[in-house]
Design an enzyme around this catalytic site. Sequence first.
Site, PDB file in Angstrom:
ATOM      1  N   VAL A  67     -20.238  11.567 -38.774  1.00 28.81           N
ATOM      2  CA  VAL A  67     -19.988  12.941 -38.357  1.00 28.81           C
ATOM      3  C   VAL A  67     -20.442  13.072 -36.917  1.00 28.81           C
ATOM      4  CG1 VAL A  67     -20.138  14.005 -40.645  1.00 28.81           C
ATOM      5  CG2 VAL A  67     -22.224  13.682 -39.295  1.00 28.81           C
ATOM      6  N   SER A  68     -19.963  14.114 -36.242  1.00 30.19           N
ATOM      7  CA  SER A  68     -20.235  14.241 -34.810  1.00 30.19           C
ATOM      8  C   SER A  68     -21.630  14.752 -34.506  1.00 30.19           C
ATOM      9  CB  SER A  68     -19.201  15.183 -34.170  1.00 30.19           C
ATOM     10  OG  SER A  68     -17.912  14.610 -34.228  1.00 30.19           O
TER      11      SER A  68
END
Length: 207
Positions: A67-68
């Site tokens: 995930v970012s």
Amino acid sequence: MNTIVGIGVAAKALGVSVTTLRRWEAAGKLTPVRTTSGHRRYDLSKLIPEQYHLFGGERRTIAYARVSSHDQKNDLERQKQTLELYCARQGWTFDVVCDFGSGMNYHKEGLKRLLNDIMSGHIGRLVITHRDRLLRWGAELVFAICEAKSVEVVILNQGEDTNFEEDVAQDVLEIITVFSARLYGSRSHKTHKMLDGVKKAVESSQC
């Protein structure tokens, strides 16, 4: 992968001299196989199994989730659960590698570990939920490396990632952060003002 090698290659792999290998043989510490012509042959998978990971001829399955940002921990957990359930149903022995970071960041610890293991021949299968979970741009290069190393790539969802817009916004923000810091300095008023404006625009676009 052929792990039966001559004395010179075996000595280099073990980090010792050819003389040392002959001395170990004389002392009974190891016994090479002899060819019909009398040449020594060594099985590296037995001498350094931790490097070759050839247990039963099987290489590991790695499931990769990303995930970012840390704000997306819930999505990371969903990815992990999806990957774990899928791999377990296939009967595979697997590890899950997780990363926090932009899809354009090539220096994430999990990604570096993954690439090192692929290049070392330790991985036989890579499983991801979406292709963009690996990298935003450059995933094709990783897939080409996998093909060259005979690593099977399993992508569970071929459609667009449900977090595509949010991740792209994070990626754009990272690009602006880097370039504005280079132009004005990371602590300058202009940089902070620009980033605040971008963040507000990103937040309003996601509402």
